[in-house]
Write a protein that holds these residues in place. Structure first.
Motif, short mmCIF file in Angstrom:
data_model
loop_
_atom_site.label_atom_id
_atom_site.label_comp_id
_atom_site.label_asym_id
_atom_site.label_seq_id
_atom_site.Cartn_x
_atom_site.Cartn_y
_atom_site.Cartn_z
N GLN A 120 0.83 -1.19 0.21
CA GLN A 120 0.35 0.24 0.27
C GLN A 120 0.72 1.28 0.21
O GLN A 120 0.72 2.26 -0.43
N ALA A 121 1.78 1.29 0.94
CA ALA A 121 2.93 2.71 0.97
C ALA A 121 3.40 2.92 -0.55
O ALA A 121 3.70 3.59 -1.08
N ALA A 122 4.18 1.55 -1.35
CA ALA A 122 4.72 1.76 -2.49
C ALA A 122 3.62 2.92 -3.75
O ALA A 122 4.13 2.70 -4.78
N ALA A 123 2.24 2.23 -3.50
CA ALA A 123 1.44 3.08 -4.68
C ALA A 123 1.66 4.15 -4.40
O ALA A 123 1.90 5.39 -4.99
N LEU A 124 2.77 5.00 -3.15
CA LEU A 124 2.52 6.63 -2.84
C LEU A 124 3.45 7.63 -3.03
O LEU A 124 3.30 8.62 -3.86
N PRO A 125 5.09 7.28 -2.81
CA PRO A 125 6.08 8.07 -2.89
C PRO A 125 5.75 9.07 -4.56
O PRO A 125 5.69 10.06 -4.23
N LEU A 126 5.17 8.63 -6.08
CA LEU A 126 6.19 9.04 -6.54
C LEU A 126 4.66 10.04 -7.36
O LEU A 126 5.07 11.34 -7.30
N THR A 127 3.56 10.18 -7.64
CA THR A 127 2.54 10.49 -7.10
C THR A 127 2.27 11.50 -6.24
O THR A 127 1.77 12.65 -6.49
N ALA A 128 2.66 11.13 -5.27
CA ALA A 128 2.12 12.11 -3.99
C ALA A 128 3.13 12.89 -3.57
O ALA A 128 2.33 14.12 -4.20
N LEU A 129 3.64 13.16 -4.08
CA LEU A 129 5.64 14.14 -4.88
C LEU A 129 4.73 14.98 -5.69
O LEU A 129 4.69 16.56 -5.51
N THR A 130 4.10 14.32 -6.96
CA THR A 130 3.86 15.02 -8.11
C THR A 130 2.38 15.97 -7.45
O THR A 130 2.73 17.12 -7.97
N ALA A 131 1.97 14.84 -6.88
CA ALA A 131 0.49 15.61 -7.07
C ALA A 131 0.51 17.18 -5.57
O ALA A 131 -0.35 18.20 -6.05
#
Length: 333
Positions: A120-131
């Motif tokens: 679940q955590a692996a889904a987050l970093p790149l997209t969360a930073l971009t957003a």
């Protein structure tokens, strides 16, 4: 260590050599590096774009999103210690995360949310930073603003977290776009106030919900197809933020309305080692806190099994079909 790599960019993703496994040496940390034992990764459109862009002189490891455990640190590391569980999005100019071990600069890493599984955590970093960067750094949205944001491609990876950030952390009216029943429902669940169909003219779709103009547009995909419509629906002095790669973009039509154009690339800080590079550590730490508090949810949509060449080829194929919603994650070797 095992690593999944590519060499030839013209191979279709169905070819076994489009992505294949090799054995390579475990890397040694530099002064500010963490050596991370990878436990989970997710796949992003940038993975497929780079694989298809040019041949690699040597087998290249792709992949950026990762969760893992710190097993060694460089001599100048101050933020982490061996044993820490971390998550991050890596750097464009270093080997990727599709490997058992990976080096990453501590300034773009944070401790993973404790409420999430590794997948679940692996889904987050790149997209969360971009957003986050798009919404707060580029568009400079005020958290108290009651203006209107249109998110084009709201069901994708970045759209899925941007919809949450905008609906939970601001007072914006959030309108997302989607084109299928399942993606429309996904965007609604993420917190969008309304969802419109981007396969129809945007002005007509907005008129159906009583909206003539929007103040901000986050164009996450197919900007070149929607560009004239975006200009039409943006209010005078509105702001357009984008992350995709239109072949050309003529800025002159923006002049009449004094519209501003804002590019977002979350790799910029690590690519140029900017003075505020540690900002990504801070953003990911804040995202982890919000996840642990139940404010934000993982955008994991599909789990493709173990990290191997076969499953990575399947994940790339799904992204290339443009039918994915949320994020595709792989876990373990």
């Amino acid at each position: 260590m095992k690593a999944i790599v590519y060499r030839q960019h013209q191979l279709p993703i169905t070819d076994s050599q489009a992505l294949y496994e090799i054995e390579t040496a475990i890397p040694t940390p530099g002064a500010r590096d963490l050596l991370v034992k990878i436990t989970a990764i997710s796949v992003n459109p940038i993975d497929t774009k780079i694989r298809r862009s040019a041949d690699a002189e040597e087998p290249r490891i792709l992949g950026w999103d990762a969760v893992g455990e710190v097993v060694d640190v460089g001599e100048n590391v101050t933020l982490f210690s061996p044993g820490d569980k971390v998550y991050y999005a890596g750097s464009l100019i270093r080997p990727g995360t599709n490997a058992e071990y990976h080096l990453v600069d501590e300034r773009i890493v944070a401790k993973k949310p404790t409420r999430c599984s590794d997948a679940q955590a692996a889904a987050l970093p790149l997209t969360a930073l971009t957003a986050w960067e798009l919404l707060f750094d580029r568009l400079a949205v005020d958290s108290t603003s009651e203006k209107t944001l249109l998110i084009i491609g709201a069901a994708g990876g970045v759209g899925s977290i941007l919809t949450q950030l905008a609906s939970k952390l601001t007072r914006l009216r959030v309108i997302g776009t989607a084109s299928r029943p399942e993606t429309t429902e996904w965007v609604r669940k993420l917190g969008a106030d309304q969802v419109i169909d981007h396969t129809h003219p945007l002005s007509e779709e907005l008129a159906k919900i009583g909206v003539k103009h929007v103040d901000y547009v986050a164009s996450l995909t197919h900007t070149d197809s929607h560009y004239q419509q975006i200009i039409e629906v943006l209010a005078p002095q509105g702001k357009l933020g984008l992350i995709d790669d239109p072949k050309t973009l003529d800025a002159m039509p923006l002049k009449k309305k004094a519209l501003s154009l804002h590019w977002e690339l979350m790799f910029t800080r690590s690519l140029f080692e900017t003075e505020d590079m540690i900002r990504q550590h801070e953003i990911l730490s804040q995202v982890a806190k919000l996840v642990d508090e139940g404010v934000l949810s993982t955008t994991l949509a599909e789990h493709y099994g173990k990290i191997n060449a076969d499953n990575l080829r399947r994940a790339h194929a799904m992204l290339e079909s443009h039918k994915a919603k949320g994020k595709i994650v792989l876990e373990g070797f």
